[in-house]
Design an enzyme around this catalytic site. Structure first.
Site: not given
Length: 222
Positions: A44, A46, A48, A100, A103
């Site tokens: 993803c 993302d 993080r 994750h 999400c």
């Protein structure tokens, strides 16, 4: 969380380079000589999810493709180019499909609060939810429902991976990398292996590919 300024990014880079050279003076010379990563990581977007940090891997170990909610789309030319290069040219040994918990793409799909292109992008995840609605809705909390959909999404993307012509080709040639389905729990930092069984998808060889192989063999003989 404290964020770096743009100037600090440059200073951090210079400090990191100095640290690496102090340990190994040829580190960047070796790194620039080429790449032979054993892993293709599909994850993803993302911010993080710096998998190199979570797995303590070095530059050159992970070949990476990332998009919102770690989708494997059979019409995404960007993804297909990455997959072809990783499998046929870099000859990676493992493909990791990693979702994750927490999400945003999963939330958007489950709760239907998006519009525009993002809504189109997460629509396949919404379809997954509708297929598994009874199972997901039976879970007692919103967090559990979101997390379960994140897991179901990873399994679906592994299945999509096996629908690509590239994977069918290397399966036919018995040169396919091992495929793994993971979910990363940001709240703990730990990675969960979903132990996705891919055997049923590996057995289906594309008839068109077989026909193409037969044609090529006959042409070579003639």
């Amino acid at each position: 969380m404290k964020y770096n300024s743009i100037d600090e990014l440059f200073r951090n880079n210079q400090a990191w380079v100095a640290e690496k050279l102090a340990i190994d003076p040829t580190y960047f010379q070796d790194l620039s000589s080429g790449q032979t990563p054993p892993f293709l990581y599909i994850g993803c977007s993302d911010s993080r999810l710096a998998l190199t940090s979570f797995t303590r891997t070095e530059p050159g170990e992970l070949f990476v493709h990332r998009n919102i909610a770690n989708q494997i789309s059979l019409t995404d030319i960007n993804f297909l180019a990455v997959l072809e290069y990783a499998v046929l040219h870099l000859q990676v040994e493992h493909i990791i499909v990693c979702g994750h918990y927490d999400c945003g793409g999963i939330k958007a799909a489950l709760e239907g609060r998006t519009i525009g292109i993002l809504d189109n992008w997460v629509n396949p995840i919404r379809e997954l939810y509708l297929q598994k609605q009874e199972e997901i809705d039976a879970l007692p909390t919103r967090e559990e429902r979101l997390n379960r959909l994140a897991e179901i999404n990873v399994v679906a993307q592994v299945k999509n991976l096996y629908q690509t012509s590239i994977m069918r080709q290397v399966l036919y040639e018995r040169k396919a990398p091992m495929v793994h389905g993971w979910v990363l729990d940001i709240s703990t930092g730990l990675i969960k292996d979903l132990k996705v069984s891919t055997v049923e998808w590996q057995l289906h060889i594309c008839p068109l590919l077989l026909e193409f192989r037969l044609y090529a063999m006959l042409k070579n003989e003639s």
